[in-house]
Design a protein around this motif. Structure first.
Motif, mmCIF file in Angstrom:
data_model
loop_
_atom_site.group_PDB
_atom_site.id
_atom_site.type_symbol
_atom_site.label_atom_id
_atom_site.label_comp_id
_atom_site.label_asym_id
_atom_site.label_seq_id
_atom_site.Cartn_x
_atom_site.Cartn_y
_atom_site.Cartn_z
ATOM 1 N N VAL A 231 4.175 30.387 5.160
ATOM 2 C CA VAL A 231 4.983 30.040 6.011
ATOM 3 C C VAL A 231 4.574 28.742 6.463
ATOM 4 N N ALA A 232 2.810 29.116 7.341
ATOM 5 C CA ALA A 232 2.393 27.753 8.325
ATOM 6 C C ALA A 232 1.729 27.340 7.042
ATOM 7 N N LEU A 233 1.206 28.277 6.353
ATOM 8 C CA LEU A 233 0.815 27.124 4.794
ATOM 9 C C LEU A 233 2.034 26.604 4.114
ATOM 10 N N LEU A 234 2.392 26.221 4.057
ATOM 11 C CA LEU A 234 3.438 26.053 3.659
ATOM 12 C C LEU A 234 4.062 24.400 4.219
ATOM 13 N N ALA A 235 4.618 25.155 4.962
ATOM 14 C CA ALA A 235 4.583 23.221 6.271
ATOM 15 C C ALA A 235 3.628 22.643 6.684
ATOM 16 N N VAL A 236 1.812 22.995 6.516
ATOM 17 C CA VAL A 236 1.099 22.692 6.797
ATOM 18 C C VAL A 236 0.861 21.663 5.078
ATOM 19 N N VAL A 237 0.558 22.187 4.011
ATOM 20 C CA VAL A 237 0.955 21.096 2.895
ATOM 21 C C VAL A 237 1.879 20.406 2.764
ATOM 22 N N ALA A 238 2.744 20.475 3.094
ATOM 23 C CA ALA A 238 4.022 19.937 2.777
ATOM 24 C C ALA A 238 3.912 18.615 3.580
ATOM 25 N N ILE A 239 3.405 18.687 5.193
ATOM 26 C CA ILE A 239 3.387 17.605 6.003
ATOM 27 C C ILE A 239 2.038 16.790 5.785
ATOM 28 N N LEU A 240 0.915 17.053 5.016
ATOM 29 C CA LEU A 240 0.093 17.150 4.892
ATOM 30 C C LEU A 240 0.561 15.527 3.665
ATOM 31 N N GLY A 241 0.806 16.899 2.689
ATOM 32 C CA GLY A 241 1.436 16.329 1.318
ATOM 33 C C GLY A 241 1.814 15.254 1.285
ATOM 34 N N PHE A 242 3.024 14.450 2.274
ATOM 35 C CA PHE A 242 4.051 13.613 2.599
ATOM 36 C C PHE A 242 2.929 12.432 2.819
ATOM 37 N N VAL A 243 2.034 12.934 3.360
ATOM 38 C CA VAL A 243 1.268 11.908 4.743
ATOM 39 C C VAL A 243 0.185 10.923 3.269
ATOM 40 N N ALA A 244 -0.462 12.227 2.357
ATOM 41 C CA ALA A 244 -0.979 11.746 1.619
ATOM 42 C C ALA A 244 -0.190 10.991 0.444
ATOM 43 N N ILE A 245 0.783 11.316 0.026
ATOM 44 C CA ILE A 245 1.475 10.536 -0.955
ATOM 45 C C ILE A 245 1.828 8.844 -0.378
ATOM 46 N N LEU A 246 2.486 8.832 1.284
ATOM 47 C CA LEU A 246 2.267 7.685 1.857
ATOM 48 C C LEU A 246 0.972 6.554 2.155
ATOM 49 N N ASN A 247 0.196 7.363 2.214
ATOM 50 C CA ASN A 247 -0.920 6.873 2.473
ATOM 51 C C ASN A 247 -2.065 6.339 0.139
ATOM 52 N N ALA A 248 -1.154 6.246 -0.853
ATOM 53 C CA ALA A 248 -1.320 6.312 -1.557
ATOM 54 C C ALA A 248 -0.503 5.087 -1.931
ATOM 55 N N TYR A 249 0.305 4.635 -1.123
ATOM 56 C CA TYR A 249 1.063 3.101 -1.336
ATOM 57 C C TYR A 249 0.307 2.586 -1.077
ATOM 58 N N GLU A 250 -0.404 1.380 -2.026
ATOM 59 C CA GLU A 250 -1.179 0.274 -1.854
ATOM 60 C C GLU A 250 -0.870 -0.808 -1.322
ATOM 61 N N ILE A 251 -0.822 -1.757 0.104
ATOM 62 C CA ILE A 251 -0.338 -3.264 0.394
ATOM 63 C C ILE A 251 -1.114 -3.812 -0.930
ATOM 64 N N PRO A 252 0.158 -4.934 -1.409
ATOM 65 C CA PRO A 252 -0.142 -5.322 -2.831
ATOM 66 C C PRO A 252 -1.485 -7.120 -2.783
ATOM 67 N N GLU A 253 -2.384 -7.038 -3.061
ATOM 68 C CA GLU A 253 -2.936 -7.931 -2.685
ATOM 69 C C GLU A 253 -2.689 -9.537 -2.408
ATOM 70 N N ARG A 254 -1.171 -9.355 -2.895
ATOM 71 C CA ARG A 254 -0.928 -10.747 -2.082
ATOM 72 C C ARG A 254 -0.035 -11.091 -0.691
ATOM 73 N N ALA A 255 -0.188 -9.716 -0.583
ATOM 74 C CA ALA A 255 0.474 -9.370 0.707
ATOM 75 C C ALA A 255 -0.719 -9.397 1.624
ATOM 76 N N LEU A 256 -2.054 -8.626 0.852
ATOM 77 C CA LEU A 256 -3.018 -8.586 1.636
ATOM 78 C C LEU A 256 -3.429 -10.555 2.431
ATOM 79 N N GLN A 257 -3.375 -10.951 1.034
ATOM 80 C CA GLN A 257 -4.089 -12.131 1.088
ATOM 81 C C GLN A 257 -3.611 -13.198 2.094
ATOM 82 N N ARG A 258 -1.807 -12.859 2.070
ATOM 83 C CA ARG A 258 -1.204 -14.198 2.919
ATOM 84 C C ARG A 258 -1.607 -13.314 4.474
#
Length: 431
Positions: A231-258
């Motif tokens: 149960v602890a392993l499932l909780a840790v995997v769920a939390i870190l997996g969610f963070v990994a997915i959101l971290n994979a969403y990159e800011i568009p280049e145009r927004a960075l340039q702005r």
């Protein structure tokens, strides 16, 4: 008592696996339904539903309803209902918008961009939400007016109070710091997201094993050690997996340039950055933790669930159930104000239709999450998962091209179906 003791006779392993884990069967059912829903929408959208970008958008769209759903759990557990939450959100949003764009600049001379403006406006919204919620609770608890009638009237009253506060106008843009609470305008970035995710994963594991030690110290039955670890392993995997997915969403280049141009700098060749956890999601996590602690570890929480389970016995035991009703609706009002912060910050302005039909979504989220309309039963995490299921359903239908009226038809049908499932489940379990 042995550290690996389990109460009751040992059943066949294949049949008894989930009972050994002692996981809520309703929770497992909801998770299963959510997974199936995501896989179906991912298939019909050619893989676009489960992309980091859509999951990021889905998370920030869920927050406002999920925050209110945690409060609706307490309301329904005490055998009441609140049909005014969407309108109350609109009133709180209007109060905050007028405070930061009109009242503070005109009356107190605080110019736009003053560091106190967003915090004073949030405080004003919270005061308004708590006051209105407590007033609803007073009418219900002390005047004996049914909650259905009080909040049905509030659905109309507070929607048009918001309209009169703003003269029917859209108010914005809102303060830049205030907008941080909305989602894309306020994220933690990769590094802080991993730090917060690591802390949350560690806290989840520590909480699970601390609860185990407390049970052993009081000689209560516990799960086998392997089940706790799983149960602890499932909780840790769920939390870190969610963070990994959101971290994979990159800011568009145009927004960075702005952003670099705003700083008077040239963006380096090949530079990339990701959004990470939205601040609004962090707010939801904080609300969920506080509400769970209130429900499980405080006298107020025990009184709420006792009053919902048996109001007469609770009152005879000396609990002031009328004051308890005021407190529950005041909490609901405060959560509507917090949701108003998130919703208006995400839109970057206050609009007249903000919070429209949120009462349907909030009640549906709580019921789908396992809160019994008969009172006495409900969980905070269930309501949040219910809100996520509701938002996934709406977002998936929107991506497929389903018209908005049909989306609301489906949501209404799902609500009725969820109540029917709840009734059948309780008949089978005898609850």
């Amino acid at each position: 008592m042995s550290d690996t003791a389990v109460s009751g006779p040992k059943a066949p392993a294949a049949r008894n696996f989930f009972s050994v884990l002692q996981l809520d069967t309703r929770l497992l059912g909801m998770i299963g339904a959510f997974v199936v829903l995501c896989l179906v929408f991912n298939f019909v959208t050619d893989g676009r539903f489960l992309t980091p970008r859509n999951i990021f958008n889905l998370s920030i769209q869920t927050v406002s309803v999920a925050i209110m759903a945690t409060g609706m759990v307490f309301v329904i557990v005490t055998r009441n209902i609140d049909l005014s939450v969407g309108s109350l959100l609109a009133t709180c949003s209007a109060v905050m918008a007028m405070t930061q764009t009109s009242i503070l600049p005109d009356m107190l001379g605080l110019g736009l961009g003053h560091p106190l403006i967003p915090w004073i406006s949030i405080l004003a919204g919270l005061v308004a939400g708590v006051a209105i919620g407590a007033f609803n609770g007073w009418l219900i608890g002390y005047q004996g007016i049914p909650a259905f009638i009080v909040t049905l009237g509030g659905l109309l009253v507070w929607r048009y109070v918001a309209w009169y506060l703003t003269n029917g106008q859209t108010i914005g843009p809102l303060d830049q710091v205030f907008q941080i609470f909305g989602g894309t305008n306020g994220t933690l970035g990769v590094t802080w997201s991993w730090i917060l995710g690591g802390i949350a994963a560690l806290a989840a594991a520590v909480s699970i094993f601390s609860a185990r030690r407390r049970k052993i110290s009081h000689e209560f039955p516990v799960k086998p050690l392997w089940a706790e670890c799983l149960v602890a392993l499932l909780a840790v995997v769920a939390i870190l997996g969610f963070v990994a997915i959101l971290n994979a969403y990159e800011i568009p280049e145009r927004a960075l340039q702005r952003d670099f141009r705003a700083l008077g700098m040239e963006m380096p060749e090949g530079f990339t950055a990701s959004y990470g956890l939205p601040v609004s999601v962090v707010v939801l996590i904080a609300v969920a933790i506080v509400m769970t602690i209130v429900a499980r570890r405080t006298r107020l929480g025990r009184y709420i669930f006792a009053a919902g389970g048996n109001p007469d016995a609770t009152e005879l035991s000396g609990v002031n159930t009328r004051l308890l009703t005021v407190k529950v609706f005041a909490i609901m009002g405060a959560l509507c104000a917090i949701s108003a912060v998130v919703a208006s910050a995400r839109l970057t302005n206050h609009t007249n239709d903000i919070g429209t039909l949120d009462e349907l979504r909030v009640i549906a989220a709580a019921v789908i999450g396992g809160t019994a309309l008969s009172g006495g039963v409900g969980t905070i995490y269930g309501a949040i998962l219910g809100a996520l299921i509701m938002q996934s359903l709406q977002s998936g239908m929107a991506m497929v091209g389903v018209d908005a009226p049909l989306q609301n038809i489906v949501v209404g049908a799902v609500l009725v179906f969820a109540v029917w499932i709840d009734i059948q489940y309780r008949k089978r379990t005898g609850d």
